[in-house]
Design a protein around this motif. Structure first.
Motif, PDB file in Angstrom:
ATOM      1  N   ALA A 391       0.831  -1.206   0.000  1.00 33.67           N
ATOM      2  CA  ALA A 391       0.000   0.000   0.000  1.00 33.67           C
ATOM      3  C   ALA A 391       0.865   1.255   0.000  1.00 33.67           C
ATOM      4  CB  ALA A 391      -0.930  -0.013   1.212  1.00 33.67           C
ATOM      5  N   ALA A 392       1.934   1.227   0.802  1.00 40.06           N
ATOM      6  CA  ALA A 392       2.804   2.399   0.872  1.00 40.06           C
ATOM      7  C   ALA A 392       3.441   2.693  -0.477  1.00 40.06           C
ATOM      8  CB  ALA A 392       3.888   2.171   1.931  1.00 40.06           C
ATOM      9  N   LEU A 393       3.930   1.665  -1.146  1.00 40.78           N
ATOM     10  CA  LEU A 393       4.579   1.893  -2.447  1.00 40.78           C
ATOM     11  C   LEU A 393       3.588   2.417  -3.480  1.00 40.78           C
ATOM     12  CD1 LEU A 393       6.968  -1.189  -2.617  1.00 40.78           C
ATOM     13  CD2 LEU A 393       7.628   1.218  -2.588  1.00 40.78           C
ATOM     14  N   LEU A 396       2.559   6.070  -2.363  1.00 38.92           N
ATOM     15  CA  LEU A 396       3.675   7.015  -2.476  1.00 38.92           C
ATOM     16  C   LEU A 396       4.023   7.294  -3.933  1.00 38.92           C
ATOM     17  CD1 LEU A 396       5.926   5.714   0.430  1.00 38.92           C
ATOM     18  CD2 LEU A 396       4.773   7.939   0.314  1.00 38.92           C
ATOM     19  N   ALA A 397       3.812   6.313  -4.807  1.00 44.84           N
ATOM     20  CA  ALA A 397       4.028   6.570  -6.238  1.00 44.84           C
ATOM     21  C   ALA A 397       3.045   7.631  -6.739  1.00 44.84           C
ATOM     22  CB  ALA A 397       3.881   5.273  -7.028  1.00 44.84           C
ATOM     23  N   GLN A 398       1.799   7.562  -6.249  1.00 44.27           N
ATOM     24  CA  GLN A 398       0.814   8.575  -6.623  1.00 44.27           C
ATOM     25  C   GLN A 398       1.183   9.928  -6.020  1.00 44.27           C
ATOM     26  OE1 GLN A 398      -3.050   7.092  -5.466  1.00 44.27           O
ATOM     27  NE2 GLN A 398      -2.872   5.249  -6.723  1.00 44.27           N
ATOM     28  N   GLU A 399       1.632   9.904  -4.755  1.00 44.29           N
ATOM     29  CA  GLU A 399       2.045  11.150  -4.124  1.00 44.29           C
ATOM     30  C   GLU A 399       3.214  11.784  -4.871  1.00 44.29           C
ATOM     31  OE1 GLU A 399       2.718  11.118   0.067  1.00 44.29           O
ATOM     32  OE2 GLU A 399       1.113   9.663   0.446  1.00 44.29           O
ATOM     33  N   SER A 400       4.121  10.954  -5.347  1.00 42.90           N
ATOM     34  CA  SER A 400       5.269  11.488  -6.075  1.00 42.90           C
ATOM     35  C   SER A 400       4.830  12.208  -7.339  1.00 42.90           C
ATOM     36  CB  SER A 400       6.227  10.349  -6.419  1.00 42.90           C
ATOM     37  OG  SER A 400       7.345  10.827  -7.142  1.00 42.90           O
ATOM     38  N   ALA A 401       3.852  11.621  -8.035  1.00 44.52           N
ATOM     39  CA  ALA A 401       3.368  12.245  -9.272  1.00 44.52           C
ATOM     40  C   ALA A 401       2.663  13.570  -8.989  1.00 44.52           C
ATOM     41  CB  ALA A 401       2.424  11.285  -9.992  1.00 44.52           C
ATOM     42  N   ALA A 445       9.027  16.381  -2.096  1.00 44.60           N
ATOM     43  CA  ALA A 445       9.413  15.435  -3.146  1.00 44.60           C
ATOM     44  C   ALA A 445      10.549  14.531  -2.669  1.00 44.60           C
ATOM     45  CB  ALA A 445       9.830  16.194  -4.405  1.00 44.60           C
ATOM     46  N   ILE A 446      11.521  15.129  -1.979  1.00 45.13           N
ATOM     47  CA  ILE A 446      12.638  14.330  -1.469  1.00 45.13           C
ATOM     48  C   ILE A 446      12.167  13.404  -0.353  1.00 45.13           C
ATOM     49  CG2 ILE A 446      14.889  14.443  -0.343  1.00 45.13           C
ATOM     50  CD1 ILE A 446      15.309  17.156  -1.706  1.00 45.13           C
ATOM     51  N   SER A 447      11.278  13.903   0.515  1.00 43.35           N
ATOM     52  CA  SER A 447      10.748  13.076   1.594  1.00 43.35           C
ATOM     53  C   SER A 447       9.962  11.891   1.053  1.00 43.35           C
ATOM     54  CB  SER A 447       9.851  13.927   2.503  1.00 43.35           C
ATOM     55  OG  SER A 447       9.272  13.138   3.516  1.00 43.35           O
ATOM     56  N   ILE A 448       9.170  12.112   0.025  1.00 41.92           N
ATOM     57  CA  ILE A 448       8.413  11.014  -0.596  1.00 41.92           C
ATOM     58  C   ILE A 448       9.367   9.998  -1.195  1.00 41.92           C
ATOM     59  CG2 ILE A 448       6.857  10.439  -2.493  1.00 41.92           C
ATOM     60  CD1 ILE A 448       5.461  13.146  -1.954  1.00 41.92           C
ATOM     61  N   GLN A 449      10.421  10.477  -1.828  1.00 42.81           N
ATOM     62  CA  GLN A 449      11.409   9.555  -2.382  1.00 42.81           C
ATOM     63  C   GLN A 449      12.037   8.701  -1.277  1.00 42.81           C
ATOM     64  OE1 GLN A 449      15.160  11.184  -3.540  1.00 42.81           O
ATOM     65  NE2 GLN A 449      15.414   9.776  -5.268  1.00 42.81           N
ATOM     66  N   SER A 450      12.362   9.325  -0.137  1.00 36.81           N
ATOM     67  CA  SER A 450      12.931   8.586   0.982  1.00 36.81           C
ATOM     68  C   SER A 450      11.971   7.515   1.478  1.00 36.81           C
ATOM     69  CB  SER A 450      13.274   9.556   2.122  1.00 36.81           C
ATOM     70  OG  SER A 450      13.725   8.860   3.263  1.00 36.81           O
ATOM     71  N   ARG A 451      10.704   7.868   1.595  1.00 31.74           N
ATOM     72  CA  ARG A 451       9.703   6.907   2.067  1.00 31.74           C
ATOM     73  C   ARG A 451       9.483   5.791   1.053  1.00 31.74           C
ATOM     74  NH1 ARG A 451       4.718  10.592   3.208  1.00 31.74           N
ATOM     75  NH2 ARG A 451       3.755   8.605   3.797  1.00 31.74           N
ATOM     76  N   ARG A 452       9.589   6.102  -0.218  1.00 28.21           N
ATOM     77  CA  ARG A 452       9.444   5.053  -1.238  1.00 28.21           C
ATOM     78  C   ARG A 452      10.601   4.055  -1.165  1.00 28.21           C
ATOM     79  NH1 ARG A 452       8.450   7.414  -7.113  1.00 28.21           N
ATOM     80  NH2 ARG A 452       7.993   5.197  -7.522  1.00 28.21           N
ATOM     81  N   MET A 453      11.816   4.566  -0.999  1.00 26.57           N
ATOM     82  CA  MET A 453      12.964   3.668  -0.899  1.00 26.57           C
ATOM     83  C   MET A 453      12.856   2.798   0.355  1.00 26.57           C
ATOM     84  SD  MET A 453      14.600   4.374  -3.658  1.00 26.57           S
ATOM     85  CE  MET A 453      16.172   3.539  -3.439  1.00 26.57           C
ATOM     86  N   SER A 454      12.430   3.417   1.463  1.00 24.44           N
ATOM     87  CA  SER A 454      12.278   2.657   2.704  1.00 24.44           C
ATOM     88  C   SER A 454      11.189   1.602   2.567  1.00 24.44           C
ATOM     89  CB  SER A 454      11.943   3.602   3.865  1.00 24.44           C
ATOM     90  OG  SER A 454      13.009   4.486   4.122  1.00 24.44           O
ATOM     91  N   ALA A 455      10.081   1.966   1.923  1.00 27.71           N
ATOM     92  CA  ALA A 455       8.990   1.004   1.742  1.00 27.71           C
ATOM     93  C   ALA A 455       9.433  -0.178   0.881  1.00 27.71           C
ATOM     94  CB  ALA A 455       7.779   1.687   1.116  1.00 27.71           C
ATOM     95  N   ALA A 456      10.267   0.090  -0.124  1.00 26.12           N
ATOM     96  CA  ALA A 456      10.768  -1.003  -0.966  1.00 26.12           C
ATOM     97  C   ALA A 456      11.649  -1.948  -0.144  1.00 26.12           C
ATOM     98  CB  ALA A 456      11.546  -0.439  -2.151  1.00 26.12           C
TER      99      ALA A 456
END
Length: 477
Positions: A391-393, A396-401, A445-456
């Protein structure tokens, strides 16, 4: 004849009954056909269907690869977990030793003088003599009720649980290292952004101050610009504090002193996205999670402990033997008349224990029930971990867009506000507001990227990483 009798008794002990309940892996909720949060999750190509082995290499970061290798060799928590595994292996060997007869040598040499007035004095015989003995004792418990076998089964299951625990600890440590590493790199990216922003705010302050000196701007504009600059500097200091603490945490994970450990600044580009990971089928999850394997083996050990508690109600049979040679002179040891031997059996049966045996059995059953509940909860938690990170990934992909669109929009608004301010149409408040919005969108944008990497990373951990159930973890206790 004696040898045949001993062999028959040993065979009887090996084929006796077992009082432990027949073990079955505890039932849990049936796995669903697919993960609820998977949605249209794309299987990465040409990746394997699931991470295996060195899963962190999926992120294609050489520095992370180096740190993970160092963690494997130097992490102290991992060494402690391995030491616990070595203890469990030793406990298993200790328990298994009871399956075999115990042989003890007891040679002795004494010189004794006794009182001439002692009751055992025989007139005409010396009261001082030597006694040389070369003998040994043998003992063996006939495992009629399975006490020893269940002790071995419990120790074996505990050893297997410790092996799974070691894998779970290593997986958790590696995942924590990866999360901390990518968080540190995104902190570097945020610090870089803040530094550039501070430079821009400094130029705005100079411009506003010059306009104020020329009578084209109000003092409030200068104050607003200065406040904005100092706020950015405060943000930068806070980000560097977070970065320093992450660096210290990474140092401990790789077994180094934080005082002498450092990582070069390495901002993570916004173009970097987490690798696509196939979560596989829910039915395969329980075979790939080391914590699930550990919990199941704890149940097996508790099941065998019930057998041990039940066996305590019944008599214990021991075969005992003693033999060797004894003489007043070592030279006579090999004479037939110097031999001695004894053979017999011993039975020990509980008569009155004051309820101790019933309490021990109740305790063993309580431990078993606890381990079953722990196993089922571990299974549910495993599914939750996967669903959470899927769910997070996705979200967060939508949030990134959407945040990318916000970054572009705030950049346009800032450009227009600066032009309007320089033309004297608006006050500096509009510029400051646009600058704040632009900065927050970029930081987000950077925070979302960090959360996406952590979620992966956490998804890989939730799926069991590169750990697979070894064939040595037999389900037969």
């Amino acid at each position: 004849m004696k040898a045949r009798l001993l062999g028959a008794l040993l065979a009887l002990g090996c084929t006796a009954c077992n009082l432990a309940p027949r073990y079955q892996v505890p039932t849990s909720a049936a796995p669903p056909a697919a993960y609820k949060e998977q949605g249209a999750w794309k299987i990465a190509e040409p990746r394997d269907s699931a991470p295996r082995g060195d899963w962190w290499t999926l992120f294609e970061d050489p520095e992370l690869d180096r740190l993970e290798a160092q963690l494997h060799t130097d992490n102290l928590s991992l060494k402690a977990a391995f030491a616990r595994l070595e203890q469990a292996r030793a406990e298993y060997r200790i328990a298994r030793a009871d399956l075999f007869p115990s042989l003890t040598a007891n040679p002795s040499a004494t010189r004794e003088h006794y009182s001439a007035h002692a009751p055992r004095v025989i007139p005409g015989f010396p009261s001082t003599y030597n006694d040389f003995v070369a003998g040994g004792d043998v003992s063996y418990e006939l495992d009629l009720w399975g006490r020893v076998r269940n002790e071995v089964a419990s120790a074996r299951a505990s050893r297997q649980a410790s092996a799974a625990e070691l894998a779970a600890v290593e997986l958790a440590l590696r995942a924590q290292l990866a999360v901390d590493y990518f968080t540190l790199r995104t902190d570097d990216a945020q610090a870089e952004l803040i530094d550039k922003t501070i430079e821009a705010y400094g130029r705005s302050l100079d411009l506003t101050s010059n306009l104020f000196k020329g009578g084209a701007a109000a003092l409030s504009d200068v104050a607003q610009s200065r406040a904005q600059l100092e706020t950015a500097r405060t943000q930068g200091a806070d980000i560097r504090l977070q970065r320093a603490q992450l660096e210290h945490a990474i140092a401990v994970l790789v077994g180094e002193n934080p005082s002498s450990f450092s990582l070069l600044l390495n901002p993570l580009p916004l173009s970097v996205v987490p690798p696509e990971i196939d979560p596989g089928l829910p039915s395969s999850l329980l075979e790939r999670r080391p914590d699930v394997a550990e919990a199941e083996r704890r149940v097996a050990a508790a099941n065998a402990d019930i057998g041990q508690a039940r066996a305590a109600y019944f008599p214990q049979f021991h075969l005992l033997g003693d033999g060797g040679v004894e003489s007043t002179r070592p030279g006579n040891w090999f004479a037939a008349s110097s031999e001695y031997w004894a053979f017999g059996g011993q039975l020990m049966a509980p008569i009155f224990e004051g309820g101790r045996l019933r309490a021990a059995t109740a305790r063993a059953r309580g431990v078993f029930d606890e381990q079953v509940a722990t196993y089922r909860n571990t299974v549910l938690t495993a599914y939750q971990d996967v669903e959470d990170n899927l769910a997070a990934l996705r979200q967060l992909a939508q949030e990134s867009a959407t945040d990318e669109a916000a970054v572009q929009a705030t950049a346009t608004a800032l450009d227009q506000a600066q032009k309007r301010y320089e033309a004297g149409i608006v006050t500096y408040l509009e510029v400051a507001s646009a600058q704040t919005q632009a900065l927050q969108a970029q930081l987000a944008a950077i925070s979302i990227q960090s959360r996406r990497m952590s979620a992966a990373v956490l998804l890989v951990k939730a799926l069991g990483g590169g750990w697979e159930t070894p064939t040595s973890l037999s389900r037969n206790p």
